[in-house]
Design an enzyme around this catalytic site. Structure first.
Site, PDB file in Angstrom:
ATOM      1  N   HIS A   1      -2.622  28.011  29.726  1.00  0.00           N
ATOM      2  CA  HIS A   1      -3.780  28.892  29.950  1.00  0.00           C
ATOM      3  C   HIS A   1      -4.224  28.735  31.410  1.00  0.00           C
ATOM      4  O   HIS A   1      -4.193  27.629  31.949  1.00  0.00           O
ATOM      5  CB  HIS A   1      -4.916  28.522  28.982  1.00  0.00           C
TER       6      HIS A   1
ATOM      7  N   GLY B   1     -12.608  36.413  31.040  1.00  0.00           N
ATOM      8  CA  GLY B   1     -14.021  36.048  31.010  1.00  0.00           C
ATOM      9  C   GLY B   1     -14.854  36.791  32.042  1.00  0.00           C
ATOM     10  O   GLY B   1     -16.000  36.423  32.304  1.00  0.00           O
TER      11      GLY B   1
ATOM     12  N   GLU C   1      -7.027  28.521  32.723  1.00  0.00           N
ATOM     13  CA  GLU C   1      -8.096  27.534  32.949  1.00  0.00           C
ATOM     14  C   GLU C   1      -7.508  26.125  33.036  1.00  0.00           C
ATOM     15  O   GLU C   1      -8.016  25.274  33.761  1.00  0.00           O
ATOM     16  CB  GLU C   1      -9.153  27.642  31.834  1.00  0.00           C
TER      17      GLU C   1
ATOM     18  N   GLU D   1      -1.943  37.249  30.788  1.00  0.00           N
ATOM     19  CA  GLU D   1      -3.383  37.130  31.020  1.00  0.00           C
ATOM     20  C   GLU D   1      -3.659  37.156  32.525  1.00  0.00           C
ATOM     21  O   GLU D   1      -3.590  36.105  33.184  1.00  0.00           O
ATOM     22  CB  GLU D   1      -3.905  35.814  30.436  1.00  0.00           C
TER      23      GLU D   1
ATOM     24  N   LYS E   1     -12.082  28.294  23.030  1.00  0.00           N
ATOM     25  CA  LYS E   1     -12.385  27.454  24.203  1.00  0.00           C
ATOM     26  C   LYS E   1     -13.290  26.282  23.771  1.00  0.00           C
ATOM     27  O   LYS E   1     -13.189  25.827  22.640  1.00  0.00           O
ATOM     28  CB  LYS E   1     -13.017  28.285  25.316  1.00  0.00           C
TER      29      LYS E   1
ATOM     30  N   SER F   1     -10.588  39.820  28.563  1.00  0.00           N
ATOM     31  CA  SER F   1     -11.742  40.661  28.201  1.00  0.00           C
ATOM     32  C   SER F   1     -11.407  41.736  27.167  1.00  0.00           C
ATOM     33  O   SER F   1     -11.899  42.870  27.242  1.00  0.00           O
ATOM     34  CB  SER F   1     -12.366  41.284  29.452  1.00  0.00           C
TER      35      SER F   1
HETATM   36  C1  PEP Z   1      -8.739  33.765  27.199  1.00  0.00           C
HETATM   37  O1  PEP Z   1      -9.460  32.800  27.369  1.00  0.00           O
HETATM   38  O2  PEP Z   1      -7.549  33.592  26.891  1.00  0.00           O
HETATM   39  C2  PEP Z   1      -9.305  35.093  27.381  1.00  0.00           C
HETATM   40  C3  PEP Z   1      -8.503  36.117  27.357  1.00  0.00           C
HETATM   41  O3  PEP Z   1     -10.675  35.150  27.564  1.00  0.00           O
HETATM   42  P1  PEP Z   1     -11.593  36.474  27.523  1.00  0.00           P
HETATM   43  O4  PEP Z   1     -11.136  37.306  26.340  1.00  0.00           O
HETATM   44  O5  PEP Z   1     -12.977  35.981  27.372  1.00  0.00           O
HETATM   45  O6  PEP Z   1     -11.364  37.202  28.807  1.00  0.00           O
END
Ligand code: PEP
Length: 261
Positions: free
Chosen positions: A102, A180, A104, A174, A17, A218
């Protein structure tokens, strides 16, 4: 550019990130070379770094067996697109992977499904492997819409590609509520969606059965082993824990163990 077809590769990808600086990055590259490299015979390992650090990744990971990539790419090949970075530019610095779609970027940059499909296509044209992220929000899960949301995100990308191009993809499931937040999908919850994704892929083209499907949300050294034990989980896209060399090494070690079973 000719690329080999994937065959359920075990793959662990760090998503740094917008973290790091040259000093911190160097320590992370050194740790990758020192501790993670030993798993590269059985597991494909990569880190996706912020654009300005691609040359540093190229120097820091050169001949380590660990790949590097970017967290986004322009949907355009070149031209008057201020602020954008093309797939060819990333390739010039040895990038191998690019994360597209992603959550985000979907949330904070209003990326549409069509734009994400264009990015995946552009990446493939330049020889980058797109890691296409799909996943539902908490609200969508609670409304029992997970499978529909994931199917729609996945199909928009597949629709824009030839069968040959589809064979070069990697998918990452995801769940937005697990990114996160410290809240991981249980191995069984993740497996359900991964199995659904594989069924969707096979219903499009039988050969897509062998695409790698990563879990992200996570993932840590402590929960990786149980996730990787599931039939359809081929690895992980790792955010926060990829910044901590001990955690990231533990996740790669768990993937290595799973690859040997
Ligand atoms: C990600 O940003 O793709 C992600 C899975 O983040 P985290 O592992 O921090 O949840």
């Amino acid at each position: 550019m000719k690329m080999a077809h994937a065959y359920r590769d075990k793959l662990v990808v760090g998503n740094w990130k917008m973290h790091g600086n040259t000093l911190e990055n160097q320590a992370r590259f050194d740790a990758l070379r020192g501790h993670v490299r030993r798993y590269t015979e059985t597991v494909k390992i990569a880190v996706c770094v912020p654009f300005p650090y691609l040359p540093q990744a190229e120097r820091g990971l050169h001949q380590s067996g660990i790949s590097w990539g970017t967290q986004d790419v322009s949907p355009h090949a070149h031209g008057a697109y201020t602020g954008e970075v093309s797939a060819d530019m990333a390739r010039e610095f040895g990038a191998r992977y690019v994360i597209v779609g992603h959550s985000e970027r979907r949330a904070y940059h209003s990326e549409s499904a069509t734009e994400i499909a264009m990015k995946a296509r552009r990446a493939l044209e330049s020889g980058l492997t797109p890691i296409v992220c799909v996943g539902e929000s908490l609200e969508e899960r609670e409304l029992d819409r997970t499978n529909d949301v994931v199917a729609s995100q996945l199909n928009t990308v597949l629709d824009s590609l030839s069968v040959y191009e589809r064979l070069q993809l990697v998918f990452a499931y995801e769940p937005v509520w697990a990114i996160g937040t410290g809240r991981t999908a249980s191995p069984a919850q993740a497996q359900d969606v991964h199995a659904h994704i594989r069924t969707l892929l096979v219903s499009r083209d039988r050969e897509l059965v062998n695409l790698s499907i990563l879990y992200g949300g996570s993932v840590k050294a402590g929960n990786a082993e149980n996730l990787f034990a599931e039939t359809d989980i081929d690895g992980a896209l790792v955010g926060g824990a990829s910044l901590d060399p001990v955690e990231f090494t533990g996740i790669c070690a768990a993937a290595h163990q799973a690859a040997q079973k």
